[in-house]
Every structure is written in structure tokens, then in C-alpha cells.
Motif scaffolding. Structure first.
Motif, short mmCIF file in Angstrom:
data_model
loop_
_atom_site.label_atom_id
_atom_site.label_comp_id
_atom_site.label_asym_id
_atom_site.label_seq_id
_atom_site.Cartn_x
_atom_site.Cartn_y
_atom_site.Cartn_z
N TYR A 66 -91.06 -32.27 -28.28
CA TYR A 66 -91.30 -33.57 -28.90
C TYR A 66 -90.42 -34.61 -28.22
O TYR A 66 -89.35 -34.29 -27.70
N THR A 67 -90.89 -35.85 -28.24
CA THR A 67 -90.09 -36.94 -27.70
C THR A 67 -90.37 -38.20 -28.50
O THR A 67 -91.45 -38.34 -29.11
N LEU A 68 -89.44 -39.11 -28.51
CA LEU A 68 -89.60 -40.37 -29.25
C LEU A 68 -90.49 -41.34 -28.48
O LEU A 68 -90.53 -41.30 -27.24
N PRO A 69 -91.17 -42.24 -29.16
CA PRO A 69 -92.08 -43.20 -28.50
C PRO A 69 -91.40 -44.08 -27.46
O PRO A 69 -92.05 -44.54 -26.52
N SER A 70 -90.10 -44.32 -27.63
CA SER A 70 -89.39 -45.21 -26.71
C SER A 70 -88.98 -44.53 -25.40
O SER A 70 -88.55 -45.20 -24.46
N ILE A 71 -89.13 -43.23 -25.32
CA ILE A 71 -88.62 -42.48 -24.17
C ILE A 71 -89.61 -42.35 -23.00
O ILE A 71 -89.25 -42.60 -21.85
N PRO A 72 -90.86 -41.97 -23.23
CA PRO A 72 -91.78 -41.75 -22.10
C PRO A 72 -92.06 -43.00 -21.28
O PRO A 72 -92.17 -44.10 -21.82
N LYS A 73 -92.15 -42.80 -19.98
CA LYS A 73 -92.59 -43.85 -19.06
C LYS A 73 -93.95 -43.40 -18.51
O LYS A 73 -94.04 -42.77 -17.47
N PHE A 74 -94.99 -43.70 -19.27
CA PHE A 74 -96.32 -43.22 -18.91
C PHE A 74 -96.82 -43.88 -17.63
O PHE A 74 -96.59 -45.07 -17.40
N ASN A 75 -97.51 -43.09 -16.80
CA ASN A 75 -98.12 -43.67 -15.60
C ASN A 75 -99.42 -44.38 -15.99
O ASN A 75 -99.77 -44.45 -17.17
N LYS A 76 -100.12 -44.91 -15.02
CA LYS A 76 -101.31 -45.71 -15.33
C LYS A 76 -102.43 -44.89 -15.95
O LYS A 76 -103.36 -45.46 -16.54
N LYS A 77 -102.33 -43.57 -15.83
CA LYS A 77 -103.32 -42.71 -16.46
C LYS A 77 -102.90 -42.30 -17.87
O LYS A 77 -103.63 -41.62 -18.58
N GLY A 78 -101.69 -42.72 -18.26
CA GLY A 78 -101.22 -42.40 -19.61
C GLY A 78 -100.49 -41.08 -19.71
O GLY A 78 -100.36 -40.53 -20.80
N ILE A 79 -100.00 -40.56 -18.57
CA ILE A 79 -99.32 -39.27 -18.56
C ILE A 79 -97.84 -39.46 -18.22
O ILE A 79 -97.48 -40.25 -17.34
N TRP A 80 -96.99 -38.73 -18.91
CA TRP A 80 -95.55 -38.71 -18.61
C TRP A 80 -95.12 -37.27 -18.44
O TRP A 80 -95.43 -36.42 -19.27
#
Length: 219
Positions: free
Chosen positions: A58-72
């Protein structure tokens, strides 16, 4: 009712900030509470769940840096802004310009779709079609589907065309940088870079210069 320990909550938030991802067991040790309470906190914090590793992380919403496809990706753990793997496939195929094949999906999500798509007998919002031994996922929306299919399978009159010389160089450079890449994935990568080149045009180019799959895999 047991009073909520705010200090432990803050400790968990700091742990997320430091480690990026946490498991249920790790949170149990940090929060010193029941698994029901941990799940309640995860829901309250609107955490993302990994779509691989059996959804253990699990990770918090503020942590992921999603790419343009929406994947981190964190190490070998994958997260999607769309949530579950099923929702991710639906979103990606629906937003794609010409639907997605298994190989194109695999390149985006980092997992072989054959390993999990069989579990989904039906996927609401998607239309699955088989073409020349490959599965293509299109949007179920009639208007979007029509556009996607036309781009995936352009008129036969354009099938014999070869790309311009400048485009041939771009294709060959991409091929050299990604040996063994499928024609579908190569076309998708070029589309993402802003080049409008269809799979059949690339296929004709390879046939014209006798670039076989075996040769494409050579470094």
C-alpha cells in the motif's frame, strides 16, 4: 470506545514517507491495533494497493509519481492511478488510440496479460476481438470502438505503403534500442512519441528489407 492514538497514526504516515510502501503486517506493528482498524485507516487515507505481488503493498496518494499511462513502479512493485488491475486494463484500452494487444498491455503494465486476463471472463467497458492469432481489446463504446478499429486496421489500400525515409530512420533507431520488440509494441511506442505510424506499415517495411523476427532480436 478505545481512544484513537493520533501519535501512532502520525508514525505510520512518517513510515510511508520513508519507505514509500508498506504491508498490512508492517502497519499492524506500527499502529499496534487490529487488522480491521488497519484496513479502516487504509480506506480513510485513500491508499493505493499494488496490482502485483498479490496486492500486498500500500502507498499514500501523495507518494506515487505516475507516468503518463497512470503507472508508478517502486522497485518491482506496481501501482496504478486507476486502482485495480482490471480497472487499469479497462482505462488503458479505452483511452488508447487503437485498442491494445497483449504485448502492448504488457509493455505498459509490466505484466504478461495472459497470466491474469483469463480470470476475467467478461470485462465491462471493453470489447475483445481476435485478429491473426492475437487478442485486441477495444472500448465497448460504439463510437470509440469504430475509431479505434479503423486506426488498428486501416484500409487495405494503404497496406503496401512504406514510410518516408526520415520515418524509416526513426523506426530503425527505435528497433536498435529495443531489440526483439514486437511490431505492435514498436508502433505503440512511436505513437507515444508523436509519430503516426501503423503496424502494417512497419510490417511492410520489415518485409521490404527482409527484417525477420529473429534479426530484430539480434543486438
Amino acid at each position: 470506545m478505545k481512544k484513537r492514538n493520533v501519535a501512532l497514526d502520525e508514525h505510520a504516515i512518517r513510515a510511508f514517507a520513508m519507505r514509500k510502501v508498506l504491508t498490512i503486517n508492517e502497519l499492524l506493528n506500527i499502529l499496534i491495533c487490529s487488522i480491521i482498524t488497519v484496513r479502516r485507516r487504509l480506506k480513510e487515507w485513500r491508499t493505493y494497493t499494488s496490482y502485483n505481488k498479490n496486492g500486498r503493498y500500500y502507498t499514500l496518494p501523495s507518494i506515487p509519481k505516475f507516468n503518463k499511462k497512470g503507472i508508478w513502479t517502486y522497485k518491482d512493485i506496481f501501482f496504478s492511478r486507476y486502482g485495480t488491475l482490471k480497472n487499469t486494463v479497462i482505462a488503458l484500452a479505452t483511452k488508447s488510440k487503437k485498442g491494445l494487444t497483449h504485448s502492448e498491455l504488457e509493455e505498459i503494465i509490466g505484466m504478461n496479460p495472459k497470466c491474469f486476463m483469463a480470470r476475467f471472463k467478461e470485462i465491462p467497458g471493453l470489447r475483445k476481438e481476435k485478429y491473426k492469432n492475437q487478442i485486441v481489446y477495444f472500448s465497448a463504446d460504439p463510437d470509440v470502438y469504430k475509431v479505434q478499429k479503423e486506426k488498428r486496421f486501416p484500409p487495405e489500400s494503404s497496406a503496401s505503403k512504406l514510410p518516408p525515409d526520415a520515418m524509416i530512420i526513426v523506426i530503425l533507431v527505435e528497433l536498435i534500442q529495443n531489440p526483439g520488440i514486437s511490431i505492435e509494441a514498436l508502433s505503440s511506442r512511436l505513437h507515444d512519441q508523436g509519430y503516426k505510424i501503423e503496424t502494417n506499415t512497419i510490417s511492410n517495411l520489415f518485409k521490404h528489407y527482409n527484417i525477420s523476427k529473429k534479426k530484430r532480436s539480434m543486438k
